[in-house]
Design an enzyme around this catalytic site. Structure first.
Site, PDB file in Angstrom:
ATOM      1  N   TYR A 137       0.796  -1.227   0.000  1.00 40.41           N
ATOM      2  CA  TYR A 137       0.000   0.000   0.000  1.00 40.41           C
ATOM      3  C   TYR A 137       0.829   1.278   0.000  1.00 40.41           C
ATOM      4  O   TYR A 137       0.268   2.374   0.060  1.00 40.41           O
ATOM      5  CB  TYR A 137      -0.936  -0.001   1.211  1.00 40.41           C
ATOM      6  CG  TYR A 137      -1.889  -1.171   1.207  1.00 40.41           C
ATOM      7  CD1 TYR A 137      -3.006  -1.171   0.374  1.00 40.41           C
ATOM      8  CD2 TYR A 137      -1.666  -2.283   2.012  1.00 40.41           C
ATOM      9  CE1 TYR A 137      -3.879  -2.251   0.350  1.00 40.41           C
ATOM     10  CE2 TYR A 137      -2.534  -3.371   1.998  1.00 40.41           C
ATOM     11  CZ  TYR A 137      -3.636  -3.342   1.164  1.00 40.41           C
ATOM     12  OH  TYR A 137      -4.494  -4.411   1.140  1.00 40.41           O
ATOM     13  N   HIS A 159      -4.850   6.131  -0.656  1.00 38.48           N
ATOM     14  CA  HIS A 159      -5.433   5.960   0.677  1.00 38.48           C
ATOM     15  C   HIS A 159      -4.408   6.170   1.794  1.00 38.48           C
ATOM     16  O   HIS A 159      -4.781   6.228   2.970  1.00 38.48           O
ATOM     17  CB  HIS A 159      -6.023   4.548   0.784  1.00 38.48           C
ATOM     18  CG  HIS A 159      -7.425   4.517   1.312  1.00 38.48           C
ATOM     19  ND1 HIS A 159      -8.229   5.632   1.439  1.00 38.48           N
ATOM     20  CD2 HIS A 159      -8.192   3.473   1.766  1.00 38.48           C
ATOM     21  CE1 HIS A 159      -9.408   5.289   1.926  1.00 38.48           C
ATOM     22  NE2 HIS A 159      -9.413   3.995   2.142  1.00 38.48           N
ATOM     23  N   TYR A 213      -5.487  -1.573   9.474  1.00 38.00           N
ATOM     24  CA  TYR A 213      -6.088  -1.321   8.156  1.00 38.00           C
ATOM     25  C   TYR A 213      -7.174  -0.267   8.329  1.00 38.00           C
ATOM     26  O   TYR A 213      -7.720  -0.056   9.411  1.00 38.00           O
ATOM     27  CB  TYR A 213      -6.605  -2.597   7.484  1.00 38.00           C
ATOM     28  CG  TYR A 213      -5.466  -3.509   7.076  1.00 38.00           C
ATOM     29  CD1 TYR A 213      -4.800  -3.328   5.866  1.00 38.00           C
ATOM     30  CD2 TYR A 213      -5.035  -4.530   7.927  1.00 38.00           C
ATOM     31  CE1 TYR A 213      -3.726  -4.147   5.508  1.00 38.00           C
ATOM     32  CE2 TYR A 213      -3.960  -5.349   7.583  1.00 38.00           C
ATOM     33  CZ  TYR A 213      -3.311  -5.146   6.364  1.00 38.00           C
ATOM     34  OH  TYR A 213      -2.246  -5.941   6.036  1.00 38.00           O
ATOM     35  N   ASN A 268     -10.304   0.482   7.711  1.00 40.64           N
ATOM     36  CA  ASN A 268     -11.680   0.398   8.222  1.00 40.64           C
ATOM     37  C   ASN A 268     -11.787   0.275   9.736  1.00 40.64           C
ATOM     38  O   ASN A 268     -12.871   0.464  10.304  1.00 40.64           O
ATOM     39  CB  ASN A 268     -12.420  -0.769   7.561  1.00 40.64           C
ATOM     40  CG  ASN A 268     -12.669  -0.530   6.087  1.00 40.64           C
ATOM     41  OD1 ASN A 268     -12.271   0.495   5.530  1.00 40.64           O
ATOM     42  ND2 ASN A 268     -13.339  -1.463   5.443  1.00 40.64           N
ATOM     43  N   ASN A 308     -14.102   5.629   5.327  1.00 44.26           N
ATOM     44  CA  ASN A 308     -14.238   4.535   6.296  1.00 44.26           C
ATOM     45  C   ASN A 308     -13.343   4.685   7.520  1.00 44.26           C
ATOM     46  O   ASN A 308     -13.709   4.258   8.624  1.00 44.26           O
ATOM     47  CB  ASN A 308     -13.980   3.191   5.616  1.00 44.26           C
ATOM     48  CG  ASN A 308     -15.116   2.777   4.705  1.00 44.26           C
ATOM     49  OD1 ASN A 308     -16.256   3.211   4.884  1.00 44.26           O
ATOM     50  ND2 ASN A 308     -14.821   1.954   3.710  1.00 44.26           N
TER      51      ASN A 308
END
Length: 208
Positions: A35, A40, A85, A87, A133
């Protein structure tokens, strides 16, 4: 400024460097090499830039997050990159807040915003989750949306039918990365101003 004034400032800074943090600076993102440099992870990128500028790191594992310490304007701050992560970002935030007994007005969250062009900033004192989120998790677990935030533009989807998850997990282009480097530096300046109680100044200078 005399030599005694300098020593007094250094002493005050040293004292504030110890003890519990006064502010929690939270950068949102997803952990792991997969990532890195994705849209994000704008929050992670900002905290990494701040840590580098202050010759520190964010490597200590605590509160389900990678943590680091920095002193901004004589105030000790905890840098927090949740390892849960996106969420479940709120889990790390709540644990750190409860451990250090910090109120919401001493929490600043940095995260990506697809409604802003790449590199643009928007500072807010509070607000809804806006469909993000990570922010949704923080609001749900803290029970409050009254925390300051710095939104970092990562660009709109190529077209309205483009998959949102695919877009926010896509990597920045080389040109976009150059814009993001500038944006992260600006966000770091915002953090310094906000910790010093100068949120209005940050908003006037950087808000898109």
């Amino acid at each position: 400024m005399g030599i005694m004034d300098i020593f007094a400032q250094l002493s005050a800074s040293s004292q504030n460097a110890g003890g519990k943090p006064e502010f929690l600076l939270v950068g949102l993102g997803n952990p792991g090499m997969t990532y890195e440099n994705t849209r994000h992870n704008a929050g992670f990128m900002t905290l990494d830039a701040l840590a580098k500028a202050h010759s520190t790191d964010i490597m200590r594992m605590k509160f389900k997050a990678y943590c680091g310490d920095v002193v901004l304007g004589g105030r000790k701050c905890l840098l927090l990159k949740p390892n849960t992560y996106m969420n479940n970002s709120g889990e790390a935030v709540v644990e750190a807040m409860q451990f250090y007994k910090l109120d919401m007005d001493h929490v600043i969250v940095i995260y990506d915003d697809i409604s802003l062009d790449v590199g643009k900033l928007r500072i807010r004192r509070k607000g809804s989750d806006g469909g993000h989120n990570g922010i949704k998790s923080i609001i749900a677990l803290t029970g409050s949306q009254d925390f300051a935030r710095i939104k970092i533009g990562v660009g709109k989807k190529p077209h309205k039918d483009y998959d949102l998850a695919k877009w926010v997990l896509s990597k920045f282009t080389d040109d976009e990365m150059k814009q993001m480097e500038t944006s992260c530096r600006n966000a770091c300046e915002c953090l310094e101003l906000m910790v010093a109680g100068k949120t209005d100044t940050a908003m006037n200078k950087f808000n898109a």
